[in-house]
Motif scaffolding. Structure first.
Motif, PDB file in Angstrom:
ATOM      1  N   TYR A  33       0.845  -1.194   0.000  1.00 10.39           N
ATOM      2  CA  TYR A  33       0.000   0.000   0.000  1.00 10.39           C
ATOM      3  C   TYR A  33       0.877   1.239   0.000  1.00 10.39           C
ATOM      4  CZ  TYR A  33      -3.174  -3.511   1.990  1.00 10.39           C
ATOM      5  OH  TYR A  33      -3.912  -4.651   2.227  1.00 10.39           O
ATOM      6  N   TYR A  35       0.429   5.320   0.999  1.00  8.37           N
ATOM      7  CA  TYR A  35      -0.370   6.366   1.625  1.00  8.37           C
ATOM      8  C   TYR A  35       0.475   7.636   1.642  1.00  8.37           C
ATOM      9  CZ  TYR A  35      -3.858   3.147   3.666  1.00  8.37           C
ATOM     10  OH  TYR A  35      -4.861   2.230   3.851  1.00  8.37           O
ATOM     11  N   GLN A  37       0.712  11.583   3.918  1.00  5.79           N
ATOM     12  CA  GLN A  37       0.164  12.475   4.930  1.00  5.79           C
ATOM     13  C   GLN A  37       0.684  13.874   4.655  1.00  5.79           C
ATOM     14  OE1 GLN A  37       1.268  12.217   9.143  1.00  5.79           O
ATOM     15  NE2 GLN A  37      -0.890  12.420   9.635  1.00  5.79           N
ATOM     16  N   GLN A  41      -3.110  16.872   7.907  1.00  7.14           N
ATOM     17  CA  GLN A  41      -4.122  15.959   7.367  1.00  7.14           C
ATOM     18  C   GLN A  41      -3.903  14.539   7.897  1.00  7.14           C
ATOM     19  OE1 GLN A  41      -6.620  17.189   5.284  1.00  7.14           O
ATOM     20  NE2 GLN A  41      -5.626  19.116   5.831  1.00  7.14           N
ATOM     21  N   GLY A  42      -4.905  13.690   7.684  1.00 11.20           N
ATOM     22  CA  GLY A  42      -4.762  12.284   8.037  1.00 11.20           C
ATOM     23  C   GLY A  42      -4.031  11.521   6.957  1.00 11.20           C
ATOM     24  N   LEU A  43      -3.852  10.234   7.203  1.00 16.59           N
ATOM     25  CA  LEU A  43      -3.241   9.366   6.196  1.00 16.59           C
ATOM     26  C   LEU A  43      -4.217   9.179   5.049  1.00 16.59           C
ATOM     27  CD1 LEU A  43      -1.429   6.476   8.097  1.00 16.59           C
ATOM     28  CD2 LEU A  43      -0.424   8.198   6.629  1.00 16.59           C
ATOM     29  N   PHE A  45      -5.067   7.366   1.499  1.00 16.63           N
ATOM     30  CA  PHE A  45      -4.778   6.196   0.680  1.00 16.63           C
ATOM     31  C   PHE A  45      -4.494   6.611  -0.758  1.00 16.63           C
ATOM     32  CE2 PHE A  45      -5.037   2.064  -1.094  1.00 16.63           C
ATOM     33  CZ  PHE A  45      -5.864   2.111  -2.209  1.00 16.63           C
ATOM     34  N   TYR A  48      -3.166   0.413  -3.877  1.00 17.59           N
ATOM     35  CA  TYR A  48      -3.004  -0.897  -3.251  1.00 17.59           C
ATOM     36  C   TYR A  48      -2.600  -1.902  -4.327  1.00 17.59           C
ATOM     37  CZ  TYR A  48      -5.300  -5.422  -1.977  1.00 17.59           C
ATOM     38  OH  TYR A  48      -5.626  -6.735  -1.766  1.00 17.59           O
ATOM     39  N   ASP A  56      -6.840  -1.519  -6.712  1.00 17.77           N
ATOM     40  CA  ASP A  56      -7.430  -0.258  -6.247  1.00 17.77           C
ATOM     41  C   ASP A  56      -6.410   0.841  -6.361  1.00 17.77           C
ATOM     42  OD1 ASP A  56      -9.305   0.714  -3.233  1.00 17.77           O
ATOM     43  OD2 ASP A  56      -8.801   1.808  -5.060  1.00 17.77           O
ATOM     44  N   VAL A  89       4.558  13.411   3.596  1.00 21.28           N
ATOM     45  CA  VAL A  89       5.287  12.183   3.926  1.00 21.28           C
ATOM     46  C   VAL A  89       4.574  11.051   3.195  1.00 21.28           C
ATOM     47  CG1 VAL A  89       5.952  10.553   5.722  1.00 21.28           C
ATOM     48  CG2 VAL A  89       6.026  13.015   6.176  1.00 21.28           C
ATOM     49  N   LEU A  91       4.130   7.196   2.771  1.00 18.71           N
ATOM     50  CA  LEU A  91       4.342   5.966   3.532  1.00 18.71           C
ATOM     51  C   LEU A  91       3.972   4.753   2.690  1.00 18.71           C
ATOM     52  CD1 LEU A  91       2.834   6.731   7.053  1.00 18.71           C
ATOM     53  CD2 LEU A  91       5.194   6.165   6.573  1.00 18.71           C
ATOM     54  N   GLN A  99      -5.458  -6.548   4.249  1.00 17.56           N
ATOM     55  CA  GLN A  99      -6.265  -6.294   5.445  1.00 17.56           C
ATOM     56  C   GLN A  99      -7.603  -7.015   5.372  1.00 17.56           C
ATOM     57  OE1 GLN A  99      -9.245  -4.549   5.774  1.00 17.56           O
ATOM     58  NE2 GLN A  99      -9.436  -4.236   3.580  1.00 17.56           N
ATOM     59  N   TYR A 105      -0.993  -3.839   8.822  1.00 16.57           N
ATOM     60  CA  TYR A 105       0.107  -3.390   7.976  1.00 16.57           C
ATOM     61  C   TYR A 105       1.412  -3.341   8.776  1.00 16.57           C
ATOM     62  CZ  TYR A 105      -3.395  -0.997   4.945  1.00 16.57           C
ATOM     63  OH  TYR A 105      -4.440  -0.655   4.113  1.00 16.57           O
ATOM     64  N   PHE A 107       4.506  -0.822   8.345  1.00  9.96           N
ATOM     65  CA  PHE A 107       4.854   0.396   7.612  1.00  9.96           C
ATOM     66  C   PHE A 107       6.358   0.564   7.482  1.00  9.96           C
ATOM     67  CE2 PHE A 107       1.090   2.950   6.918  1.00  9.96           C
ATOM     68  CZ  PHE A 107       0.152   2.444   7.805  1.00  9.96           C
ATOM     69  N   GLY A 108       6.755   1.254   6.423  1.00  6.11           N
ATOM     70  CA  GLY A 108       8.107   1.786   6.330  1.00  6.11           C
ATOM     71  C   GLY A 108       8.162   3.107   7.082  1.00  6.11           C
TER      72      GLY A 108
ATOM     73  N   TYR B  36      -2.877   2.088  15.607  1.00  5.64           N
ATOM     74  CA  TYR B  36      -1.444   2.213  15.373  1.00  5.64           C
ATOM     75  C   TYR B  36      -0.903   3.348  16.242  1.00  5.64           C
ATOM     76  CZ  TYR B  36      -1.774  -0.682  11.191  1.00  5.64           C
ATOM     77  OH  TYR B  36      -1.985  -1.728  10.324  1.00  5.64           O
ATOM     78  N   LYS B 105      -7.453  10.984  11.455  1.00  7.91           N
ATOM     79  CA  LYS B 105      -6.344  11.942  11.446  1.00  7.91           C
ATOM     80  C   LYS B 105      -5.417  11.757  12.635  1.00  7.91           C
ATOM     81  CE  LYS B 105      -8.615  15.552   8.777  1.00  7.91           C
ATOM     82  NZ  LYS B 105      -8.996  16.984   8.714  1.00  7.91           N
TER      83      LYS B 105
END
Lengths: 116, 113
Positions: A33, A35, A37, A41-43, A45, A48, A56, A89, A91, A99, A105, A107-108, B36, B105
């Protein structure tokens, strides 16, 4: 590898240039995946992969964004003609099967992209 | 559009305080809820995956509960320590053909010594 590896960790680029971000997932993880940020803001998407196909890609914000994956291995996210709003960023995460099977997940540590 | 809301956005507590924060998510087509923890300059780290209504999970001083009927999850930290300072993210999945997790968020927690 032992974890998800992303490179570069930081990238500063001039507006209008192309950039390529790389993700090396955990060996054996079929799902991958991307993503991002942006500040405040939030993560969000982006795309995928299951194996090397992308069922997707609905989150890619424009046709300047593309991604590919080689087999069940490395993925690259390419942003053409970067704009300042691309600063974020980025990710990458991988998952054993995805999932949808209840696997979370790994993550890196991300690539921080700054477009000046 | 599926929306995951987290509150509060940020939280400042003193070392030793216990705290909790909320994640709300769509109650229909629920498959799993993930928490997370994301420390600055590190990778987000998986804390819990919960799938059943009424699930409670615990990891040291951190625990989480799940209510799928009303669409919320709580994360609790008992006796906060400075090393708990991080952003806590929750993520919702509807399973099936949906391939990705939908993230809130986050709640940014700062614990002062």
């Amino acid at each position: 590898g032992a974890g998800v590896s992303q490179s570069p960790s930081n990238k500063v680029t001039e507006k209008g240039k192309d950039v390529e971000l790389r993700c090396d997932p955990i060996s054996g993880h079929t799902a991958l995946y991307w993503y991002r940020q942006r500040l405040g803001q939030g993560l969000e998407f982006l795309i995928y992969f299951q194996g090397n196909s992308a069922p997707d890609k609905s989150g890619l914000p424009s046709d300047r964004f593309s991604a590919e994956r080689t087999g069940e291995s490395v993925s690259t996210l390419t942003i053409q003609r970067t704009q300042q709003e691309d600063s974020a960023v980025y990710l990458c995460a991988s998952s054993l099967k995805g999932q949808a099977w209840g696997h979370g997940y790994t993550f890196g540590s991300g690539t921080r992209l700054t477009v000046v | 559009i599926l929306n995951v809301e987290q509150s509060p956005q940020s939280l400042h507590v003193q070392e030793g305080d216990s705290t909790n924060f909320t994640c709300s998510f769509p109650s229909s087509n629920f498959y799993a809820l993930h928490w997370y923890r994301w420390e600055t300059a590190k990778s987000p780290e998986a804390l819990f995956v919960m799938t059943l209504n009424g699930d409670e999970k615990k990891k040291g001083r951190i625990s989480a509960t799940l209510n799928t009927k009303e669409g919320y999850s709580y994360l609790y930290i008992k006796g906060s320590q400075p090393e708990d300072s991080a952003t806590y993210l929750c993520a919702f999945s509807s399973g099936g053909s949906q391939g990705n997790l939908i993230f809130g968020k986050g709640t940014k927690l700062s614990v002062k010594p």
